[in-house]
Design an enzyme around this catalytic site. Sequence first.
Site, PDB file in Angstrom:
ATOM      1  N   CYS A 161     -11.198 -11.643  17.441  1.00  0.00           N
ATOM      2  CA  CYS A 161     -11.744 -10.405  18.003  1.00  0.00           C
ATOM      3  C   CYS A 161     -13.034 -10.084  17.248  1.00  0.00           C
ATOM      4  CB  CYS A 161     -10.734  -9.285  17.824  1.00  0.00           C
ATOM      5  SG  CYS A 161      -9.066  -9.763  18.366  1.00  0.00           S
TER       6      CYS A 161
ATOM      7  N   ASP B  62     -12.502   0.166  12.351  1.00  0.00           N
ATOM      8  CA  ASP B  62     -12.779   0.139  10.909  1.00  0.00           C
ATOM      9  C   ASP B  62     -14.219  -0.280  10.621  1.00  0.00           C
ATOM     10  OD1 ASP B  62     -10.144   0.838   9.934  1.00  0.00           O
ATOM     11  OD2 ASP B  62      -9.508  -1.088  10.783  1.00  0.00           O
TER      12      ASP B  62
ATOM     13  N   ASP C 164      -7.801   4.346   9.148  1.00  0.00           N
ATOM     14  CA  ASP C 164      -7.464   3.739   7.862  1.00  0.00           C
ATOM     15  C   ASP C 164      -8.551   4.168   6.886  1.00  0.00           C
ATOM     16  OD1 ASP C 164      -5.397   1.843   6.875  1.00  0.00           O
ATOM     17  OD2 ASP C 164      -5.580   1.117   8.944  1.00  0.00           O
TER      18      ASP C 164
ATOM     19  N   CYS D 294      -5.849 -17.173  13.860  1.00  0.00           N
ATOM     20  CA  CYS D 294      -5.506 -16.407  15.063  1.00  0.00           C
ATOM     21  C   CYS D 294      -5.749 -17.279  16.291  1.00  0.00           C
ATOM     22  CB  CYS D 294      -6.394 -15.174  15.179  1.00  0.00           C
ATOM     23  SG  CYS D 294      -6.219 -14.038  13.799  1.00  0.00           S
TER      24      CYS D 294
ATOM     25  N   CYS E  34     -12.764  -7.449  14.470  1.00  0.00           N
ATOM     26  CA  CYS E  34     -11.603  -7.574  13.568  1.00  0.00           C
ATOM     27  C   CYS E  34     -11.872  -6.958  12.195  1.00  0.00           C
ATOM     28  CB  CYS E  34     -11.258  -9.054  13.384  1.00  0.00           C
ATOM     29  SG  CYS E  34      -9.930  -9.317  12.199  1.00  0.00           S
TER      30      CYS E  34
ATOM     31  N   ARG F 119       7.117  -0.221   2.283  1.00  0.00           N
ATOM     32  CA  ARG F 119       6.826  -1.370   3.142  1.00  0.00           C
ATOM     33  C   ARG F 119       5.683  -2.212   2.577  1.00  0.00           C
ATOM     34  NH1 ARG F 119       5.434   3.514   4.873  1.00  0.00           N
ATOM     35  NH2 ARG F 119       3.501   3.934   5.986  1.00  0.00           N
TER      36      ARG F 119
ATOM     37  N   LYS G 194      -3.352   5.048   6.207  1.00  0.00           N
ATOM     38  CA  LYS G 194      -3.709   5.640   7.503  1.00  0.00           C
ATOM     39  C   LYS G 194      -3.458   7.131   7.483  1.00  0.00           C
ATOM     40  CE  LYS G 194      -2.335   1.721  10.305  1.00  0.00           C
ATOM     41  NZ  LYS G 194      -2.075   0.935   9.087  1.00  0.00           N
TER      42      LYS G 194
ATOM     43  N   ARG H 263       0.836  -1.207   0.000  1.00  0.00           N
ATOM     44  CA  ARG H 263       0.000   0.000   0.000  1.00  0.00           C
ATOM     45  C   ARG H 263       0.876   1.265   0.000  1.00  0.00           C
ATOM     46  NH1 ARG H 263      -4.767  -1.129   2.382  1.00  0.00           N
ATOM     47  NH2 ARG H 263      -3.696  -2.383   3.953  1.00  0.00           N
ATOM     48  N   TYR H 264       1.993   1.201   0.727  1.00  0.00           N
ATOM     49  CA  TYR H 264       2.910   2.345   0.839  1.00  0.00           C
ATOM     50  C   TYR H 264       4.208   1.968   0.131  1.00  0.00           C
ATOM     51  CZ  TYR H 264      -0.185   3.211   4.861  1.00  0.00           C
ATOM     52  OH  TYR H 264      -1.260   3.382   5.679  1.00  0.00           O
TER      53      TYR H 264
ATOM     54  N   ARG I   3     -10.267  -7.677   9.578  1.00  0.00           N
ATOM     55  CA  ARG I   3     -10.119  -8.709   8.537  1.00  0.00           C
ATOM     56  C   ARG I   3     -11.019  -9.904   8.849  1.00  0.00           C
ATOM     57  NH1 ARG I   3      -4.052  -7.696   8.465  1.00  0.00           N
ATOM     58  NH2 ARG I   3      -3.913  -6.025   6.935  1.00  0.00           N
TER      59      ARG I   3
HETATM   60  S1  SF4 Z   1      -7.781  -8.305  15.174  1.00  0.00           S
HETATM   61 FE1  SF4 Z   1      -8.275  -9.915  13.681  1.00  0.00          FE
HETATM   62  S2  SF4 Z   1      -6.292 -10.555  12.869  1.00  0.00           S
HETATM   63 FE2  SF4 Z   1      -5.903  -9.486  14.826  1.00  0.00          FE
HETATM   64  S3  SF4 Z   1      -5.912 -11.092  16.401  1.00  0.00           S
HETATM   65 FE3  SF4 Z   1      -7.963 -10.236  16.338  1.00  0.00          FE
HETATM   66  S4  SF4 Z   1      -9.047 -11.625  14.912  1.00  0.00           S
HETATM   67 FE4  SF4 Z   1      -6.863 -11.962  14.573  1.00  0.00          FE
END
Ligand code: SF4
Length: 370
Positions: free
Chosen positions: A109, A274, A311, A105, A112, A96, A318, A92-93, A114
């Site tokens: 979360c 997000d 973001d 994971c 999340c 990096r 960002k 994206r940048y 993603r």
């Molecule tokens: S934010 Fe998403 S990618 Fe990061 S640990 Fe939690 S579930 Fe996994």
Amino acid sequence: MNAAPKTLRHLSDLSDAGLIDADKRQALEQVAARYAVAITPAVAALIDAADPQDPIARQFVPDPAELDVRPEENADPIGDHPHSPVAGIVHRYPDRVLLKLTAVCAVYCRFCFRREMVGPAAEPLTPRELDAALGYIAAHPEIWEVVLTGGDPLLLSPRRLKQVVSQLAAIGHVKVIRVHTRIPVAEPSRITSELVRTLRVKGKATYVVLHANHARELTAAAREACARLIDGGIPMLSQSVLLAGVNDDAQSLGSLMRALVECRIKPYYLHHADLAPGTAHFRTSIEHGQELMRQLRGRLSGLCQPTYVLDIPGGHGKSPIGPDYLSRSTDGRFEVEDYNGAQHIYQSNSDQAAHVPDVVLRKRSAAVQR
Ligand code: SF4
């Protein structure tokens, strides 16, 4: 002998642990069918099941509110896909790239960004795709930093991590390897001396960025895991997400930042949550986030100040969105706000001596006398 506690992955596990109500079960079946669930023993032990507002439960226990998907939300909220030239890479940048090694994971979360891409059902990067991703990095001399992310890269075995890190080490223009992880909190025992040795590479700087959102996540075991990394020569930064009902008050946010600094972890980013599907119940307003940042600035050491960032949806990267302390006054000079909210005039133009603040004049006069 009691069996070792296991990661809670099914609604029945959560139900047995007293973390979900029977009357929510039907709605939660729909949530769990769409988004992965996992709560490690270390995280489960932190949850106060008797507290309906528990900030740890809110982050990990599925909620029927996740079925409320808003029109502004997006399966790829920060635009990874448009910037993915080959599988596993997000470029994206200019200087990096992200290298997404795994989609798995230790914990999932509920907010999340993603969430549509991670989970046990997601395909891992195949050996051939990994070769192509490393080939892409090698072929782009402008890439100075590689961010290992996912999923959680520290779920890979030390042997697999070593392979990847050694291959990155062989690319001369890559100088920095950054690892984004939640493992020191979610499964601190995985941070072994062997893992720490694996992450350190001669001639490259390795940083580990811990994702933590509440001070209670920094248990004694988590602190020891972080200390193993830092004492092993790996500097640590943090990233946190501003989450309604978790850390969206000055006390909780301040305690988190202080706990991180006490662990020798420099707060790096505070992300505005997000626009991931089904996460509206976690998002605060940006104005509220800015007000919290003002309160941090007034109350806590400079070490405890993260950069509040958004973001930009669509993959535009960002941008800092914290409060602005500098403005132009009507006569063209600057007005600067102090941490108490009082305004002060600042004159920066040296040829307008009449407006130069006394402190600047005193310094200038001392320089002339030397
Ligand atoms: S934010 Fe998403 S990618 Fe990061 S640990 Fe939690 S579930 Fe996994």
